[in-house]
Design an enzyme around this catalytic site. Structure first.
Site, PDB file in Angstrom:
ATOM      1  N   GLU A   1       0.821  -1.211   0.000  1.00 11.94           N
ATOM      2  CA  GLU A   1       0.000   0.000   0.000  1.00 11.94           C
ATOM      3  C   GLU A   1       0.854   1.260   0.000  1.00 11.94           C
ATOM      4  O   GLU A   1       0.537   2.233  -0.680  1.00 11.94           O
ATOM      5  CB  GLU A   1      -0.963   0.022   1.190  1.00 11.94           C
ATOM      6  CG  GLU A   1      -1.861   1.241   1.145  1.00 11.94           C
ATOM      7  CD  GLU A   1      -3.122   1.126   1.978  1.00 11.94           C
ATOM      8  OE1 GLU A   1      -3.921   2.071   1.933  1.00 11.94           O
ATOM      9  OE2 GLU A   1      -3.314   0.104   2.656  1.00 11.94           O
TER      10      GLU A   1
ATOM     11  N   GLY B   1      -6.115   5.229  -0.173  1.00 11.89           N
ATOM     12  CA  GLY B   1      -6.403   3.829  -0.447  1.00 11.89           C
ATOM     13  C   GLY B   1      -7.804   3.487   0.023  1.00 11.89           C
ATOM     14  O   GLY B   1      -8.195   3.856   1.134  1.00 11.89           O
TER      15      GLY B   1
ATOM     16  N   HIS C   1      -0.655 -14.175  -0.019  1.00  9.88           N
ATOM     17  CA  HIS C   1       0.674 -14.524   0.474  1.00  9.88           C
ATOM     18  C   HIS C   1       1.007 -15.909  -0.074  1.00  9.88           C
ATOM     19  O   HIS C   1       0.357 -16.892   0.271  1.00  9.88           O
ATOM     20  CB  HIS C   1       0.687 -14.479   1.999  1.00  9.88           C
ATOM     21  CG  HIS C   1       0.176 -13.170   2.516  1.00  9.88           C
ATOM     22  ND1 HIS C   1       0.867 -11.991   2.349  1.00  9.88           N
ATOM     23  CD2 HIS C   1      -0.975 -12.851   3.148  1.00  9.88           C
ATOM     24  CE1 HIS C   1       0.173 -10.999   2.879  1.00  9.88           C
ATOM     25  NE2 HIS C   1      -0.961 -11.500   3.360  1.00  9.88           N
TER      26      HIS C   1
ATOM     27  N   LEU D   1      -5.495   3.903 -14.554  1.00 12.95           N
ATOM     28  CA  LEU D   1      -5.209   5.242 -14.047  1.00 12.95           C
ATOM     29  C   LEU D   1      -6.280   6.192 -14.560  1.00 12.95           C
ATOM     30  O   LEU D   1      -6.141   6.800 -15.623  1.00 12.95           O
ATOM     31  CB  LEU D   1      -3.820   5.711 -14.505  1.00 12.95           C
ATOM     32  CG  LEU D   1      -2.631   4.893 -13.999  1.00 12.95           C
ATOM     33  CD1 LEU D   1      -1.336   5.377 -14.607  1.00 12.95           C
ATOM     34  CD2 LEU D   1      -2.573   4.916 -12.477  1.00 12.95           C
ATOM     35  N   GLY D   2      -7.384   6.279 -13.816  1.00 15.00           N
ATOM     36  CA  GLY D   2      -8.461   7.181 -14.181  1.00 15.00           C
ATOM     37  C   GLY D   2      -8.321   8.517 -13.467  1.00 15.00           C
ATOM     38  O   GLY D   2      -7.382   8.736 -12.708  1.00 15.00           O
TER      39      GLY D   2
END
Length: 140
Positions: free
Chosen positions: A64, A83, A90, A108-109
């Site tokens: 993150e 976020g 994992h 990617l807006g």
């Protein structure tokens, strides 16, 4: 063509991590590509669970943090990124050394970014994560 909408350097990115979770876990940005960002994290006692393995939560913090910084550098200095959803699979236990994470955009807006973050130790994929980020104007 680069996706980044603001000047970036490894020194500048690493300065962003001072005094917060990135510094505590010794996360360091190591590479800026045209469409990806890379950071590493040492596998020390700070990031292990009681059984001596790399904690899944540490993988999530790495994922993150990396993708959020990448999203900010895409959105630009007048934007705020938050976020809103993260998942992590994992895939392999890690006991020592360091892990290397690469964040690459899926979408990617203007108001939503989605990132794929793969965490490796050497050639082994140890965690596959996806982060969705909301992009807002700082003036709101």
């Amino acid at each position: 063509m680069s996706i980044w909408n603001m000047p970036m350097s490894l020194a500048g990115l690493n300065k962003m991590g001072e005094g917060n979770m990135l510094a505590y876990l010794d996360i360091e940005f190591t590479e800026i590509g045209e469409e990806y960002l890379v950071a590493k994290m040492p596998v020390t006692a700070k990031v292990k669970q009681p059984m001596g393995l790399l904690h899944g939560g540490a993988n999530v913090v790495l994922a993150e943090s990396l993708a959020s910084c990448a999203s900010y550098c895409v959105a630009g200095k007048d934007a705020m990124v938050v976020g809103v959803e993260i998942n992590a699979n994992h895939l392999k236990a890690v006991r020592h050394g360091e892990v290397l994470a690469t964040a690459s955009p899926i979408k990617l807006g203007k108001t939503l970014h989605v990132w794929q973050i793969d965490i490796h130790q050497k050639s082994d994929l140890v965690c596959s994560s996806r982060l969705t980020v909301m992009v807002k104007s700082k003036s709101i």
